[in-house]
Scaffold this active site. Structure first.
Site, mmCIF file in Angstrom:
data_model
loop_
_atom_site.group_PDB
_atom_site.id
_atom_site.type_symbol
_atom_site.label_atom_id
_atom_site.label_comp_id
_atom_site.label_asym_id
_atom_site.label_seq_id
_atom_site.Cartn_x
_atom_site.Cartn_y
_atom_site.Cartn_z
ATOM 1 C CD GLU A 37 35.388 -36.773 0.626
ATOM 2 O OE1 GLU A 37 35.191 -37.357 1.699
ATOM 3 O OE2 GLU A 37 35.082 -35.593 0.435
ATOM 4 C CB CYS A 192 27.316 -28.551 13.844
ATOM 5 S SG CYS A 192 26.571 -29.596 15.107
ATOM 6 C CB CYS A 199 23.546 -23.303 18.529
ATOM 7 S SG CYS A 199 24.241 -24.907 18.976
ATOM 8 C CB CYS A 202 23.234 -23.518 13.535
ATOM 9 S SG CYS A 202 22.880 -25.071 12.696
ATOM 10 C CB CYS A 208 18.842 -28.441 16.080
ATOM 11 S SG CYS A 208 20.145 -29.338 16.931
HETATM 12 S S1 SF4 Z 1 21.725 -25.918 16.192
HETATM 13 FE FE1 SF4 Z 1 22.056 -28.117 16.250
HETATM 14 S S2 SF4 Z 1 22.923 -28.611 14.274
HETATM 15 FE FE2 SF4 Z 1 23.105 -26.407 14.558
HETATM 16 S S3 SF4 Z 1 25.139 -26.074 15.463
HETATM 17 FE FE3 SF4 Z 1 23.709 -26.232 17.129
HETATM 18 S S4 SF4 Z 1 23.738 -28.397 17.697
HETATM 19 FE FE4 SF4 Z 1 24.645 -28.243 15.657
#
Ligand code: SF4
Length: 352
Positions: A37, A192, A199, A202, A208
């Site tokens: 970390e 992201c 997206c 995602c 989102c």
């Molecule tokens: S949908 Fe939202 S959380 Fe997912 S990659 Fe795109 S901006 Fe990021």
């Protein structure tokens, strides 16, 4: 604010696409979680992996790290940057040996008291090593949450940061906490991403806010622009006919604290006098080298290097104990700032 399914969606994605083969995940002891970390602060996984391997080959537990000379720890850190991290790691290892029986405490508040461990790093240790339920808020998580909730404001501002902590806390699942925290970091690092978030793949896109309004690139708000000042310095690269170079041990505080660097002067007009009176050398020849620009987070440093062919002034004994003559091969093994290391490598090539 909806929390519906955030963690479930993230965990399903993690099972399929999360990172499970990182070296520190193979030994998730508190020591290895802590070390990774700290190395990952401001630094990408791909850069950290080699450093992590080299470091753990040398120091694989708190005791061995605490017993190590700080110079050796800094030498292993050379090139990774942000050297205060290495100094704090070492300081903390010593405290852990003295006060905590060579263990990292499994208590968030005690962890935060230790040098170099902030709330997010403490949260990561508590979850990844001790499987307790705490949020983290590293750069990746800040980005995901700022986009998911379309949170305005630069995350470095207290008000924005507090809002992000609150969201991170509310989203915590009651199960699989270590996987969840790892999933948050992985999603931010691989999907992201800062520029061009993916997206389309995602798991969070349905809820989102930034995606739904087609504005992920607007979040998080950028840091307000400040003009970064440029400072000047002159490196005096004193070299003997036999090839040794003079290095100076820098004070522990300030830039490149505790590392070895070339002696410096602000004034390029009286280099001869400086060499005579401060470095105790007789100058034979001085050559000016092209300047080097090094960029720190809060200022730029323009370095003007001078190679000084010289001999030691035997009439004077150097009182400055921080000055030492090194053969270049030996110098390359000690803790050096990256531009000093690069310059020494070039100097070595010039002599061969
Ligand atoms: S949908 Fe939202 S959380 Fe997912 S990659 Fe795109 S901006 Fe990021």
């Amino acid at each position: 604010m909806t929390t519906f399914n955030f963690s479930d969606q993230l965990l399903i994605w993690f099972d399929q696409s999360g990172r499970k083969n990182l070296p520190w995940q193979q030994q998730p002891t508190p020591f290895h979680v802590w070390l990774s970390e700290i190395m990952l602060q401001q630094t990408q996984v791909s850069t950290v992996i080699d450093y992590y391997h080299r470091f753990t080959q040398q120091y694989n537990d708190i005791q061995s790290l605490a017993n190590a000379p700080i110079d050796d720890v800094l030498a292993l850190w050379t090139g990774l940057g942000y050297y205060a991290r290495a100094r704090n790691l070492h300081k903390t290892a010593i405290i852990l040996v003295q006060k905590y029986n060579s263990q990292l405490p499994d208590n968030l508040y005690e962890l935060i008291e230790l040098p170099g461990i902030g709330r997010s790093t403490a949260g990561a240790i508590m979850t990844l090593a001790y499987h307790q339920r705490f949020p983290i808020l590293d750069g990746n998580v800040k980005r995901v949450l700022a986009r998911y909730y379309a949170i305005e404001g630069w995350p470095g501002k207290k008000k924005t940061e507090n809002k992000l902590w609150q969201c991170a806390e509310e989203l915590l699942p009651t199960h699989r906490i270590a996987n969840y925290i790892q999933a948050q970091m992985d999603l931010g690092a691989t999907v992201c991403t800062r520029s061009k978030p993916k997206c389309e793949i995602c798991p969070l896109q349905e809820n989102c806010d930034a995606f739904q309004h087609n504005v992920p690139q607007n979040y998080p708000s950028p840091k307000p622009k400040k003009i970064i000042p440029t400072r000047q310095t002159n490196w005096l690269i004193a070299q003997l006919e036999t090839g040794e170079v003079l290095l100076e041990h820098r004070p522990n505080n300030g830039i490149w604290g505790g590392l070895w660097s070339f002696p410096e002067t602000d004034n390029s007009k009286n280099i001869d006098d400086f060499c005579q009176n401060k470095l105790f050398i007789n100058v034979a020849n001085i050559t000016t080298q092209p300047y080097i620009r090094h960029v720190f987070s809060h200022f730029k440093l323009d370095i003007h290097p001078y190679i000084i062919q010289c001999s030691i002034d035997n009439n004077h004994i150097a009182e400055n104990k921080s000055l030492t003559w090194y053969k270049i091969d030996a110098a390359l093994l000690i803790g050096l700032p990256a531009p000093v290391k690069l310059f020494l490598e070039q100097l070595q090539k010039m002599r061969n």
